[in-house]
Design an enzyme around this catalytic site. Structure first.
Site, PDB file in Angstrom:
ATOM      1  N   GLY A  97     -18.043  22.644 -20.097  1.00  0.00           N
ATOM      2  CA  GLY A  97     -18.168  24.129 -20.150  1.00  0.00           C
ATOM      3  C   GLY A  97     -18.966  24.472 -21.055  1.00  0.00           C
ATOM      4  O   GLY A  97     -19.583  25.639 -21.100  1.00  0.00           O
ATOM      5  N   SER A 125     -14.547  24.062 -16.745  1.00  0.00           N
ATOM      6  CA  SER A 125     -14.385  22.705 -17.271  1.00  0.00           C
ATOM      7  C   SER A 125     -13.349  21.780 -16.732  1.00  0.00           C
ATOM      8  O   SER A 125     -12.170  22.400 -16.569  1.00  0.00           O
ATOM      9  CB  SER A 125     -14.490  22.669 -18.758  1.00  0.00           C
ATOM     10  OG  SER A 125     -14.243  21.395 -19.236  1.00  0.00           O
ATOM     11  N   GLY A 126     -13.553  20.541 -16.512  1.00  0.00           N
ATOM     12  CA  GLY A 126     -12.642  19.687 -15.722  1.00  0.00           C
ATOM     13  C   GLY A 126     -11.313  19.539 -16.718  1.00  0.00           C
ATOM     14  O   GLY A 126     -10.349  19.331 -16.236  1.00  0.00           O
ATOM     15  N   HIS A 127     -11.656  19.128 -17.985  1.00  0.00           N
ATOM     16  CA  HIS A 127     -10.645  18.591 -19.042  1.00  0.00           C
ATOM     17  C   HIS A 127      -9.522  19.777 -19.173  1.00  0.00           C
ATOM     18  O   HIS A 127      -8.459  19.404 -19.721  1.00  0.00           O
ATOM     19  CB  HIS A 127     -11.353  17.789 -20.022  1.00  0.00           C
ATOM     20  CG  HIS A 127     -11.601  18.740 -21.224  1.00  0.00           C
ATOM     21  ND1 HIS A 127     -11.021  18.778 -22.383  1.00  0.00           N
ATOM     22  CD2 HIS A 127     -12.974  19.411 -21.236  1.00  0.00           C
ATOM     23  CE1 HIS A 127     -11.652  19.710 -23.192  1.00  0.00           C
ATOM     24  NE2 HIS A 127     -12.868  19.941 -22.676  1.00  0.00           N
ATOM     25  N   THR A 153     -27.848  11.735 -13.518  1.00  0.00           N
ATOM     26  CA  THR A 153     -26.991  10.888 -12.440  1.00  0.00           C
ATOM     27  C   THR A 153     -25.705  11.546 -12.189  1.00  0.00           C
ATOM     28  O   THR A 153     -25.031  11.758 -13.227  1.00  0.00           O
ATOM     29  CB  THR A 153     -27.201   9.329 -12.783  1.00  0.00           C
ATOM     30  OG1 THR A 153     -28.369   8.800 -12.813  1.00  0.00           O
ATOM     31  CG2 THR A 153     -26.156   8.551 -11.729  1.00  0.00           C
ATOM     32  N   CYS A 170     -12.043  23.507 -32.041  1.00  0.00           N
ATOM     33  CA  CYS A 170     -13.487  23.492 -32.754  1.00  0.00           C
ATOM     34  C   CYS A 170     -13.742  23.783 -34.034  1.00  0.00           C
ATOM     35  O   CYS A 170     -14.388  23.757 -34.784  1.00  0.00           O
ATOM     36  CB  CYS A 170     -14.384  24.324 -31.738  1.00  0.00           C
ATOM     37  SG  CYS A 170     -13.757  24.280 -29.931  1.00  0.00           S
TER      38      CYS A 170
HETATM   39  C1  LIG Z   1     -12.749  24.487 -24.085  1.00  0.00           C
HETATM   40  C2  LIG Z   1     -13.782  25.444 -23.885  1.00  0.00           C
HETATM   41  C3  LIG Z   1     -14.976  25.516 -23.599  1.00  0.00           C
HETATM   42  C4  LIG Z   1     -15.882  24.101 -23.797  1.00  0.00           C
HETATM   43  O1  LIG Z   1     -15.753  23.278 -22.875  1.00  0.00           O
HETATM   44  P1  LIG Z   1     -16.075  21.678 -22.797  1.00  0.00           P
HETATM   45  O2  LIG Z   1     -15.948  21.208 -21.241  1.00  0.00           O
HETATM   46  O3  LIG Z   1     -15.114  21.075 -23.729  1.00  0.00           O
HETATM   47  O4  LIG Z   1     -17.396  21.729 -23.397  1.00  0.00           O
HETATM   48  C5  LIG Z   1     -15.807  26.475 -23.479  1.00  0.00           C
HETATM   49  N1  LIG Z   1     -15.092  27.789 -23.465  1.00  0.00           N
HETATM   50  C6  LIG Z   1     -13.663  27.949 -23.737  1.00  0.00           C
HETATM   51  C7  LIG Z   1     -13.013  29.373 -23.407  1.00  0.00           C
HETATM   52  C8  LIG Z   1     -12.796  26.847 -23.805  1.00  0.00           C
HETATM   53  O5  LIG Z   1     -11.559  27.124 -23.929  1.00  0.00           O
END
Ligand SMILES: *Cc1c(COP(=O)(O)O)cnc(C)c1O
Length: 397
Positions: free
Chosen positions: A74, A203-205, A241, A329
């Site tokens: 993300g 974002s995947g996680h 990659t 964060c």
């Molecule tokens: C977690 C998050 C991100 C960052 O994503 P990452 O994959 O951890 O770098 C960005 N924006 C929002 C709203 C998020 O909750």
């Protein structure tokens, strides 16, 4: 405390890789480890699976596969959007509009562009529920505005912004619209055409896939400078990659989300509402942060007056409950959350915040245990608080 006894209520920070997702990615770490850009059939099969993921994700958004660019997550997608659009459209203008409650991946990038790249950025205010004002947005648009970036749903307080209207206003003024949908993607139905979205980060996680994989949706016709230069991967727009295993996992997670989204949302919402109503009824001097209805189904965010969020988190941890004081964060810093300040909370109240975010696996027993412990802990911390003592004395007069 081992994992089996742990109650994990921090799904906005990250989620567990689901077993189905892990099984889908495993072969691409073990036997099928080739580089999908190589010429032999061994690699071609992997490239095909990567493209299947791209198709699954595109279909889920009502987009075309060639509009999906895989990234490292993300933060990268957010950085790429702001930097890549600012550079590409520099001759049209240097003005960007965003909000005060964005994730730091947007806010710190915007600040960088102001300091180092001569951009001007308008940071929109939000109301007490975390909603932007559409009239204020429209009034902020200038002839040199090139991009509006407003998050789909806030990662701390869960508020869902009026994305469709934002996109409509952007397009009426010939401005591109990006949304950071990292928290919303897979939890809320999103169709990029219906919602007037030009660029979207995910974002995947945050959706049961591993860390380190994400994507940026870029509408056909929108031009963007690459952020990462190097090889020709992702149609020359994002070198490096291909993270085949991560992308295949992400595709599987999206396939599950597509099939289970409504059921999952209903489950989370029921438990979240139970959590909110118990906390509000049983713990006095508590505020629910975020919009009462327009919010993510798995998010609850409270401020408990007279206590410190950090102490609360430590004591919850001791009884096996993982929560957050706002966002992963900002923890470690003593500043209160920029989101809670933006919704107008004074510093001393913003300090006493707790975010609990549920998952598809959360149970009613876990929620009840959490509220039971929370009551005792808040009571204990208040009994040690001089602020609370003063308050009680004044009440007594
Ligand atoms: C977690 C998050 C991100 C960052 O994503 P990452 O994959 O951890 O770098 C960005 N924006 C929002 C709203 C998020 O909750």
């Amino acid at each position: 405390m081992d994992n089996t006894q742990m109650i994990y209520l921090d799904n906005a920070a990250t989620t567990k890789v689901r077993p189905e997702v892990f099984e889908a990615m495993r072969p691409y770490l073990e036997e099928q480890y080739g580089n999908p850009s190589s010429a032999y059939a061994f690699a071609g099969r992997i490239a095909q699976k990567v493209d299947e993921s791209r198709q699954t994700i595109a279909a889920f958004l009502g987009a075309k596969p060639q509009e999906i660019y895989f990234t490292g997550g993300g933060s990268e997608s957010d950085n790429w959007t702001l930097k890549g659009i600012a550079e590409m459209y520099a001759s049209k203008g240097r003005h960007i509009i965003t909000t005060k409650i964005e994730h730091h991946a947007i806010l710190h990038t915007a600040e960088y562009l102001e300091k180092k790249r001569g951009c001007e950025v308008t940071y929109l205010d939000v109301d007490e529920n975390g909603m932007i004002d559409l009239k204020e947005l429209e009034a902020a648009i200038r002839p040199d505005t090139i991009l509006i970036s407003v998050m789909f749903a806030n990662n701390e307080i869960g508020t869902i912004e009026p994305v469709k209207e934002i996109g409509r206003i952007a397009h009426e003024h010939g401005v591109l619209f990006h949304t950071d949908a990292v928290q919303a993607f897979g939890h809320v139905a999103i169709n990029v055409d219906e919602l007037n979205i030009d660029l979207l980060s995910a974002s995947g996680h945050k959706l049961n896939a591993p860390k380190g994989v994400g994507f940026l949706y870029v509408r056909t016709g929108v031009r963007i400078e690459p952020l990462i230069h190097g090889g020709a991967q992702e149609r020359g727009k994002r070198a490096g990659t291909t993270n085949a295993a991560g992308i295949i996992a992400f595709g599987k997670a999206v396939e599950l989300a597509a099939a289970e989204m409504e059921q999952r949302a209903a489950h989370e919402q029921k438990l979240r509402d139970h959590l909110i109503s118990r906390v509000m009824a049983e713990i006095p001097y508590t505020r629910l942060n975020g919009h009462p209805t327009e919010r993510l189904t798995n998010n609850a965010n409270f401020c408990f007056r007279f206590i410190e969020g950090e102490s609360l988190l430590l004591m919850l941890d001791r009884v096996g409950i993982c929560g957050s004081s706002g966002s992963a964060c900002t923890s470690g810093s003593l500043d209160p959350s920029h989101v809670l300040l933006a919704i107008g909370l004074p510093h001393e109240i913003a300090h006493g915040s707790l975010r609990l975010t549920l998952s598809e696996e959360t149970t009613q027993e876990e929620i009840d245990y959490t509220v039971d412990k929370l009551k005792v802990i808040v009571d204990r911390l208040r009994s040690m608080s001089p602020l609370y003592e003063d308050f009680v004395k004044k009440q007594g007069k």
